[in-house]
Design an enzyme around this catalytic site. Sequence first.
Site, short mmCIF file in Angstrom:
data_model
loop_
_atom_site.label_atom_id
_atom_site.label_comp_id
_atom_site.label_asym_id
_atom_site.label_seq_id
_atom_site.Cartn_x
_atom_site.Cartn_y
_atom_site.Cartn_z
N LYS A 54 0.86 -1.20 0.00
CA LYS A 54 0.00 0.00 0.00
C LYS A 54 0.89 1.25 0.00
O LYS A 54 0.67 2.16 -0.80
CB LYS A 54 -0.87 0.01 1.25
CG LYS A 54 -1.55 1.33 1.55
CD LYS A 54 -2.48 1.25 2.75
CE LYS A 54 -1.78 1.47 4.05
NZ LYS A 54 -1.44 2.85 4.40
N ASN A 55 1.87 1.27 0.88
CA ASN A 55 2.65 2.49 1.07
C ASN A 55 3.68 2.74 -0.02
O ASN A 55 4.29 3.81 -0.07
CB ASN A 55 3.31 2.49 2.45
CG ASN A 55 2.26 2.58 3.55
OD1 ASN A 55 1.10 2.87 3.28
ND2 ASN A 55 2.67 2.31 4.78
N CYS A 114 -5.67 11.84 12.77
CA CYS A 114 -6.19 10.50 12.46
C CYS A 114 -6.61 9.93 13.81
O CYS A 114 -6.57 10.62 14.82
CB CYS A 114 -5.13 9.65 11.78
SG CYS A 114 -3.82 9.15 12.88
N ARG A 157 -1.39 14.55 12.77
CA ARG A 157 -0.42 14.05 11.78
C ARG A 157 0.06 15.28 10.99
O ARG A 157 -0.47 15.61 9.96
CB ARG A 157 -1.09 13.03 10.86
CG ARG A 157 -1.66 11.80 11.56
CD ARG A 157 -0.60 10.78 11.91
NE ARG A 157 0.09 10.25 10.75
CZ ARG A 157 -0.37 9.27 9.98
NH1 ARG A 157 -1.56 8.76 10.23
NH2 ARG A 157 0.33 8.83 8.96
N ASP A 172 4.49 0.56 12.27
CA ASP A 172 3.29 -0.08 11.70
C ASP A 172 3.13 -1.53 12.15
O ASP A 172 2.12 -2.15 11.82
CB ASP A 172 3.32 -0.03 10.17
CG ASP A 172 3.14 1.38 9.67
OD1 ASP A 172 3.31 1.61 8.46
OD2 ASP A 172 2.85 2.27 10.49
N ARG A 224 -8.65 -0.82 4.30
CA ARG A 224 -7.79 0.22 3.72
C ARG A 224 -6.45 -0.37 3.30
O ARG A 224 -5.87 0.06 2.33
CB ARG A 224 -7.50 1.31 4.75
CG ARG A 224 -8.66 2.13 5.16
CD ARG A 224 -8.22 3.31 5.97
NE ARG A 224 -7.20 4.09 5.28
CZ ARG A 224 -6.71 5.23 5.73
NH1 ARG A 224 -7.14 5.72 6.88
NH2 ARG A 224 -5.81 5.92 5.07
C1 EPZ Z 1 4.09 6.81 6.45
O1 EPZ Z 1 3.27 7.84 6.97
C2 EPZ Z 1 3.18 5.60 6.35
N1 EPZ Z 1 2.06 5.89 5.46
C3 EPZ Z 1 2.65 5.24 7.74
O2 EPZ Z 1 1.91 4.02 7.60
C4 EPZ Z 1 3.83 4.97 8.68
O3 EPZ Z 1 3.33 4.74 9.97
C5 EPZ Z 1 4.75 6.19 8.69
O4 EPZ Z 1 5.17 6.50 7.34
C6 EPZ Z 1 6.01 5.95 9.54
O5 EPZ Z 1 6.72 4.86 9.02
C7 EPZ Z 1 2.27 5.87 4.12
O6 EPZ Z 1 3.37 5.61 3.65
C8 EPZ Z 1 1.09 6.16 3.25
P1 EPZ Z 1 6.11 10.15 8.51
P2 EPZ Z 1 3.83 9.37 6.99
O7 EPZ Z 1 6.02 11.44 7.79
O8 EPZ Z 1 4.62 9.63 5.77
C9 EPZ Z 1 6.25 13.28 12.01
C10 EPZ Z 1 0.07 2.61 7.76
O9 EPZ Z 1 -0.37 2.04 8.77
N2 EPZ Z 1 6.03 14.27 10.95
O10 EPZ Z 1 7.29 9.25 8.25
O11 EPZ Z 1 2.68 10.25 7.29
C11 EPZ Z 1 5.06 12.38 12.24
O12 EPZ Z 1 4.14 12.99 13.12
C12 EPZ Z 1 0.49 4.05 7.84
O13 EPZ Z 1 0.24 2.06 6.64
C13 EPZ Z 1 6.10 15.62 11.28
O14 EPZ Z 1 6.33 15.99 12.43
O15 EPZ Z 1 4.79 9.31 8.26
C14 EPZ Z 1 5.69 11.15 12.83
O16 EPZ Z 1 5.93 11.35 14.19
C15 EPZ Z 1 0.13 4.67 9.17
N3 EPZ Z 1 5.90 16.55 10.30
C16 EPZ Z 1 7.02 11.06 12.10
O17 EPZ Z 1 7.27 12.37 11.56
C17 EPZ Z 1 5.64 16.17 8.99
O18 EPZ Z 1 5.50 17.06 8.12
C18 EPZ Z 1 7.04 10.08 10.95
O19 EPZ Z 1 5.99 10.42 10.09
C19 EPZ Z 1 5.58 14.80 8.68
C20 EPZ Z 1 5.78 13.87 9.68
#
Ligand code: EPZ
Length: 424
Positions: free
Chosen positions: A25-26, A119, A124, A307, A399
């Site tokens: 998915k990701n 979420c 997020r 995850d 999803r």
């Molecule tokens: C991706 O989300 C995945 N989703 C998530 O999987 C996964 O949990 C996450 O990466 C971490 O590995 C997809 O790829 C579609 P991040 P993403 O930006 O990109 C903070 C699932 O279950 N952050 O790596 O949104 C954030 O709050 C989903 O399949 C900021 O602070 O995650 C978190 O603490 C859930 N500011 C950390 O970074 C930002 O602008 C990592 O988030 C962006 C993120």
Amino acid sequence: MIRMDKFVIHSGRPLKGHVVISGSKNAVLPIMAATLLADGAYEIDNVPDLRDVKTMSKMLLSLGQHSEYSQNRLRIVSGKCTSFQAPYDLVKTMRASVYVLGPLLARYGQACVSLPGGCAWGPRPVDLHIDGMRKLGAKIDIKEGYIHAHAKSLKGAQIAFDVSSVGATGNVMMAAVLADGQTVIENAAREPEIVALAHFLVKMGARIEGIGTDRIEIDGVDSLHPADASVIPDRIEAGTFLVAGHITGGTVTLHHADAGHLTALIQKLRDSGAKIETGNGTISVQSSGRVFPVDITTSVYPGFPTDMQAQWMALMCMARGSSVITDEIYLDRFMHVAELRRLGAHISLDHNVAVIKGSGQLSGAPVMSTDLRASASLILAGLVAKGRTDISRVYHIDRGYEGIERKLEALGANIHRELEELVT
Ligand code: EPZ
């Protein structure tokens, strides 16, 4: 009228047999967004049949892009966008919609993308996405819940992320490939899904060095061309089935799985008493019949994936002894704790640290899905909780897991989907 389904699970026999892992998915979601970068036809295969893929297709359609899906193949015909807006009603259902920001800015110099909001488990933010676009020269205003972005042209920049972010790395990469000059991303995400996106962009004609490292160099080009892709296996679906084999005391072989994407989880499963063997595209788990308590702390790739945190918690409920689970990525990703407690789990939670007193047994009860991976955790617990477990709101699990109940049934699980209610 929305169908609200539930899963009904009766615990029982150990899982035994073979399961084919679906496409990630990701990985597929950012690749779908990347097709905005060049007009033409794209053939993407090994695409999982998921609600999120449908949502991203709807997202592309709302921008004027047509796609058709059949038998795990997605054909996208990309043309001039007729809109540059990612509306709230789509973005709120799937945060990954924000991936259209970078390509729209790069190709059209404008984008109006709804802020994703929170979420189930908390805020997020997308501040890193926005900072990255600003550094590339975009003018960005946040008003009325939308990111209004404009850029006559994007210019390469040095971008160092304070926090490693999968989404921000992907978005900035997709913006930088058509920028003037070189962009360097420091502290870039190294997740396999981002590596796959980078390879896809290179196939489209982008110039990217340092793929798979935390320092990515992108030399902007004038234009890109369509390319075909085959989606990598879903490492989180694979991890979920490995835990399912172990928690039920079974023997399961995964096919179309990449053990190289799961080294941290595999080590922890071995520490908790599972025998794991890896082959060419296969991973086998054989339970020793005992689950030993093992602490985990989530971290960015290649560390233990956040995850898989909820799924690990279900396993630790079946261990004899205490274990500690710390989520350093999302400090509040613990919606599954209250539901696991309904199944008899003894879990105490202090901020982002959970202590599980494993008793080796759970008892069935009605529980509710709150988010994608929490639902997976409840399914795993339901497979071993004595008696019957009903899991409501399984649209969450649809999803991100392709036909999970069919795959589990084929392994011997007593699980089926029922209509719970029709909601107008
Ligand atoms: C991706 O989300 C995945 N989703 C998530 O999987 C996964 O949990 C996450 O990466 C971490 O590995 C997809 O790829 C579609 P991040 P993403 O930006 O990109 C903070 C699932 O279950 N952050 O790596 O949104 C954030 O709050 C989903 O399949 C900021 O602070 O995650 C978190 O603490 C859930 N500011 C950390 O970074 C930002 O602008 C990592 O988030 C962006 C993120």
